[in-house]
Design an enzyme around this catalytic site. Sequence first.
Site, PDB file in Angstrom:
ATOM      1  N   GLN A  33       0.634 -19.287   8.930  1.00  0.00           N
ATOM      2  CA  GLN A  33       0.502 -18.434  10.107  1.00  0.00           C
ATOM      3  C   GLN A  33      -0.363 -19.083  11.325  1.00  0.00           C
ATOM      4  O   GLN A  33      -0.888 -19.789  11.078  1.00  0.00           O
ATOM      5  CB  GLN A  33       0.134 -17.067   9.645  1.00  0.00           C
ATOM      6  CG  GLN A  33      -1.295 -17.099   9.308  1.00  0.00           C
ATOM      7  CD  GLN A  33      -1.744 -15.461   9.023  1.00  0.00           C
ATOM      8  OE1 GLN A  33      -0.910 -14.664   9.104  1.00  0.00           O
ATOM      9  NE2 GLN A  33      -2.992 -15.380   8.915  1.00  0.00           N
ATOM     10  N   ASP A  88      -4.112  -2.674  11.495  1.00  0.00           N
ATOM     11  CA  ASP A  88      -4.886  -2.328  12.805  1.00  0.00           C
ATOM     12  C   ASP A  88      -5.619  -1.125  12.727  1.00  0.00           C
ATOM     13  O   ASP A  88      -6.548  -0.753  13.548  1.00  0.00           O
ATOM     14  CB  ASP A  88      -4.103  -2.829  13.904  1.00  0.00           C
ATOM     15  CG  ASP A  88      -3.023  -1.849  14.353  1.00  0.00           C
ATOM     16  OD1 ASP A  88      -3.045  -0.614  13.968  1.00  0.00           O
ATOM     17  OD2 ASP A  88      -2.077  -2.425  14.702  1.00  0.00           O
ATOM     18  N   GLU A 108      -1.693  -1.575   2.492  1.00  0.00           N
ATOM     19  CA  GLU A 108      -1.761  -2.785   3.302  1.00  0.00           C
ATOM     20  C   GLU A 108      -1.643  -4.154   2.261  1.00  0.00           C
ATOM     21  O   GLU A 108      -2.546  -4.063   1.460  1.00  0.00           O
ATOM     22  CB  GLU A 108      -2.831  -2.859   4.186  1.00  0.00           C
ATOM     23  CG  GLU A 108      -3.254  -4.256   4.745  1.00  0.00           C
ATOM     24  CD  GLU A 108      -1.973  -4.515   5.644  1.00  0.00           C
ATOM     25  OE1 GLU A 108      -1.713  -5.630   5.585  1.00  0.00           O
ATOM     26  OE2 GLU A 108      -1.672  -3.826   6.763  1.00  0.00           O
ATOM     27  N   ASP A 140       1.833  -4.653  -2.260  1.00  0.00           N
ATOM     28  CA  ASP A 140       2.989  -5.068  -1.407  1.00  0.00           C
ATOM     29  C   ASP A 140       3.606  -3.628  -1.115  1.00  0.00           C
ATOM     30  O   ASP A 140       3.533  -2.664  -2.232  1.00  0.00           O
ATOM     31  CB  ASP A 140       3.846  -5.928  -2.403  1.00  0.00           C
ATOM     32  CG  ASP A 140       5.275  -6.087  -1.534  1.00  0.00           C
ATOM     33  OD1 ASP A 140       5.504  -6.707  -0.663  1.00  0.00           O
ATOM     34  OD2 ASP A 140       6.079  -5.415  -2.077  1.00  0.00           O
ATOM     35  N   ASP A 158       4.881   1.090   9.216  1.00  0.00           N
ATOM     36  CA  ASP A 158       4.404   0.415  10.477  1.00  0.00           C
ATOM     37  C   ASP A 158       4.548  -1.262  10.324  1.00  0.00           C
ATOM     38  O   ASP A 158       3.751  -1.774   9.884  1.00  0.00           O
ATOM     39  CB  ASP A 158       2.647   0.862  10.805  1.00  0.00           C
ATOM     40  CG  ASP A 158       2.573   0.069  12.031  1.00  0.00           C
ATOM     41  OD1 ASP A 158       3.244  -0.436  12.880  1.00  0.00           O
ATOM     42  OD2 ASP A 158       1.213   0.141  12.376  1.00  0.00           O
ATOM     43  N   CYS A 159       5.742  -1.596  10.328  1.00  0.00           N
ATOM     44  CA  CYS A 159       5.988  -3.224   9.859  1.00  0.00           C
ATOM     45  C   CYS A 159       6.267  -3.934  11.079  1.00  0.00           C
ATOM     46  O   CYS A 159       6.295  -3.610  12.293  1.00  0.00           O
ATOM     47  CB  CYS A 159       7.369  -3.053   9.044  1.00  0.00           C
ATOM     48  SG  CYS A 159       8.735  -2.181   9.776  1.00  0.00           S
ATOM     49  N   THR A 160       6.216  -5.566  10.712  1.00  0.00           N
ATOM     50  CA  THR A 160       6.318  -6.367  11.893  1.00  0.00           C
ATOM     51  C   THR A 160       7.899  -6.437  11.863  1.00  0.00           C
ATOM     52  O   THR A 160       8.709  -5.870  11.185  1.00  0.00           O
ATOM     53  CB  THR A 160       5.638  -7.484  11.391  1.00  0.00           C
ATOM     54  OG1 THR A 160       6.143  -8.022   9.884  1.00  0.00           O
ATOM     55  CG2 THR A 160       4.120  -7.502  11.256  1.00  0.00           C
ATOM     56  N   ASP A 161       8.285  -7.414  12.606  1.00  0.00           N
ATOM     57  CA  ASP A 161       9.759  -7.881  12.504  1.00  0.00           C
ATOM     58  C   ASP A 161      10.227  -8.373  11.365  1.00  0.00           C
ATOM     59  O   ASP A 161       9.438  -8.646  10.454  1.00  0.00           O
ATOM     60  CB  ASP A 161      10.074  -8.797  13.918  1.00  0.00           C
ATOM     61  CG  ASP A 161       9.843  -8.129  14.990  1.00  0.00           C
ATOM     62  OD1 ASP A 161      10.521  -7.304  15.472  1.00  0.00           O
ATOM     63  OD2 ASP A 161       9.099  -8.711  16.168  1.00  0.00           O
TER      64      ASP A 161
END
Length: 286
Positions: A33, A88, A108, A140, A158-161
Amino acid sequence: MAKNPQWHETLHDQFGQYFAVDKVLYHEKTALQDLIIFENAAFGRVMALDGVVQTTERDEFIYHEMLTHVPLLAHGRARHVLIIGGGDGAMLREVTRHKEIETITMVEIDAGVVAFCRQYLPNHSAGSYDDPRFTLVIDDGVNFVSQTHRTFDVIISDCTDPIGPGESLFTSAFYEGCRRCLNPGGVFVAQNGVCFLQQDEALNSYRRLSRSFADVSFYQAAVPTYYGGIMTFAWATDNQALRALSSEIIQARFHKSGLKCRYYNPAIHTAAFALPQYLQDALSAR
């Protein structure tokens, strides 16, 4: 005078956005990443992962207020809330503002994300990690909703793409797991991209969610950082009445809650479920 260096987002191939970088606070680039947090005069602290903006101090309140207050005030009696992702801390911050909620569980996958964001984005969580109702689970998200014996009134993803690690939170297995641990009449919501540019993302979610829930739709908000049109949020429940509550009911619940918001209000709540025709047409033709 030399200009500040620029950081360019790489989410889309044909066009994009850039930010002037006033100061790099953190940058880690590994084989897995590329994570960077930098300061920008217009948007405050900006966090990006693998070339995609995740959140900024300036406009995060729009995203987090809409993913929190819409389902909680529509439900009206939520006592147990599950947040998937959200390391966050800003989603947690907004959920803790609802005093009637008894337990808040956040799942998380990486404990380091929480510690990292508490250090570099302290305004996001604003002390909410210390709320006595809060429990952090390092796991997970798909695994948790598939195996937990607990149940919840509202689940916020609240996920990422749906790229890389975030892809599993857009699968039928995840949605079915959420339905399994959602109490009767409960609500599931999730971010679902900018539908003008990421329409397939919304269509795939609609198809998969419809296998598990009786009422599936989307609502919307304009978040400047997520450029290219409206941000869509997936909505899924077995209680079809919750999406069509009158503005008077939402207004009464909002007033009782004592919330003071910067974006959300009861009128926006009601209007957010009005979708543009191009998305309605695409959903009808799926």
